[in-house]
Enzyme design. Structure first.
Site, mmCIF file in Angstrom:
data_model
loop_
_atom_site.group_PDB
_atom_site.id
_atom_site.type_symbol
_atom_site.label_atom_id
_atom_site.label_comp_id
_atom_site.label_asym_id
_atom_site.label_seq_id
_atom_site.Cartn_x
_atom_site.Cartn_y
_atom_site.Cartn_z
ATOM 1 N N ALA A 66 4.919 -7.262 -12.332
ATOM 2 C CA ALA A 66 6.250 -6.890 -12.808
ATOM 3 C C ALA A 66 6.673 -7.969 -13.801
ATOM 4 C CB ALA A 66 7.209 -6.819 -11.636
ATOM 5 N N GLY A 111 2.511 -6.484 -9.315
ATOM 6 C CA GLY A 111 2.752 -5.052 -9.530
ATOM 7 C C GLY A 111 1.576 -4.348 -10.185
ATOM 8 N N GLU A 114 -0.739 -3.565 -7.520
ATOM 9 C CA GLU A 114 -0.121 -2.489 -6.728
ATOM 10 C C GLU A 114 -0.267 -1.126 -7.401
ATOM 11 O OE1 GLU A 114 3.361 -5.075 -6.438
ATOM 12 O OE2 GLU A 114 3.390 -4.661 -4.294
ATOM 13 N N GLU A 134 2.783 -13.059 -5.614
ATOM 14 C CA GLU A 134 4.241 -13.138 -5.453
ATOM 15 C C GLU A 134 4.682 -14.313 -4.579
ATOM 16 O OE1 GLU A 134 2.427 -10.350 -5.343
ATOM 17 O OE2 GLU A 134 3.502 -8.718 -6.326
#
Ligand code: CO8
Length: 260
Positions: A66, A111, A114, A134
């Protein structure tokens, strides 16, 4: 919708979405997530699509996570909304009726990892790097990583990656079953296309039913999963493609599936 952060193409039943913010290593910002959601809707509405490839622009990155510049200033409520948005779009990816191959050409972090986890399987370049870093930012995965990774590689492997935040190589990812196959960078896309062409040559009803049976079966007990399989098998058998597939076998010729 005009795309600036992704590229979308589709031909011969094979759709391709390319994350395209190479200067930010294709990091997922709000604008990119909106475009990704729009492209996924197009894929789901296009009867001709039988398989989707998801990849990253440039040689360095699939998606490096992200966009940290957008996450950093968020309030807890804002963070929850951002996570919800990402989870919804990535859920849309996982729930696509057609098969999806992640073609991981470089960094698949946070992300980005993911996104790959929500695809049906992953082909990776020898240079790909995976990780859920993260924890090193003082947060945890928010786009499904704590849920999907253990389901794919097992609880203890997943916890090791999530709790250390450490990057793993494509070779390690292959060893733990995160990646299906690994290729030299310059042959990765052609290898993925070869598999995509093989999938696209099958009947659409059976492709979607097979994916649905596996996905739904993983969330229920075995007897319930068997029910799901039986029902979907019966539905497939009633399709024109099943008539063609079985007739072609009996007539000793190649089937020509029309996708109906
Ligand atoms: N977000 C924003 N920009 C990024 C990101 C990112 N995730 N990753 C890289 N960039 C940018 C860099 O800032 C840099 O920009 P600039 O040239 O303007 O300085 C450019 O991309 C190139 O990056 P580097 O110079 O750092 O390239 P290196 O080759 O030195 O390093 C790495 C590559 C190792 C990939 C490094 O960039 C890195 O560690 N990136 C961050 C990886 C990361 O921590 N990802 C996880 C992000 S958090 C997340 O994904 C949570 C998902 C759930 C969110 C829930 C919402 C609340």
């Amino acid at each position: 919708m005009a795309y600036t952060s992704i590229e979308f193409s589709c031909s011969d039943g094979i759709a391709r979405i390319t994350f395209n913010r190479p200067k930010a290593l294709n990091a997922l910002n709000a604008a990119l997530l909106d475009e990704f959601a729009d492209a996924l809707k197009k894929v789901s509405q296009d009867e001709a699509v039988r398989v989707l490839l998801v990849t990253g622009a440039g040689e360095k990155s699939f998606v490096a996570g992200a966009d940290i510049t957008e996450i950093a200033p968020l309030s807890p409520l804002g963070a929850k909304k951002f996570a919800q948005r990402g989870q919804t779009v990535i859920g849309q990816l996982q729930d696509l009726a057609v098969p999806v191959i992640a073609v991981v050409n470089g960094y698949a972090l946070g992300g980005g990892c993911e996104v790959a986890l929500a695809c049906d399987f992953i082909y990776a370049s020898e240079k790909a790097i995976f990780g859920l870093p993260e924890i090193s930012l003082g947060v945890i995965p928010g786009f499904g990583g704590t849920q999907r990774l253990p389901r794919i590689v097992g609880e203890s492997r997943a916890k090791e990656m999530i709790l250390t935040g450490k990057h793993i190589s494509a070779t390690e990812a292959l060893e733990i079953g995160l990646v299906n196959r690994m290729f030299p960078p310059d042959t990765l896309m052609e290898a993925a296309m070869e598999t995509a062409r093989m999938i696209a040559s099958k009947g659409k009803a059976s492709l979607c039913a097979a994916k649905q049976a596996v996905n739904q079966g993983l969330n229920v007990d075995l007897p319930t999963g068997m029910h799901i399989e039986r029902d979907l098998f019966a539905l497939c058998l009633a399709s024109p493609d099943a008539k063609e597939g079985t007739a072609a076998f009996l007539e000793k010729r190649k089937p020509v599936f029309t996708g109906s």
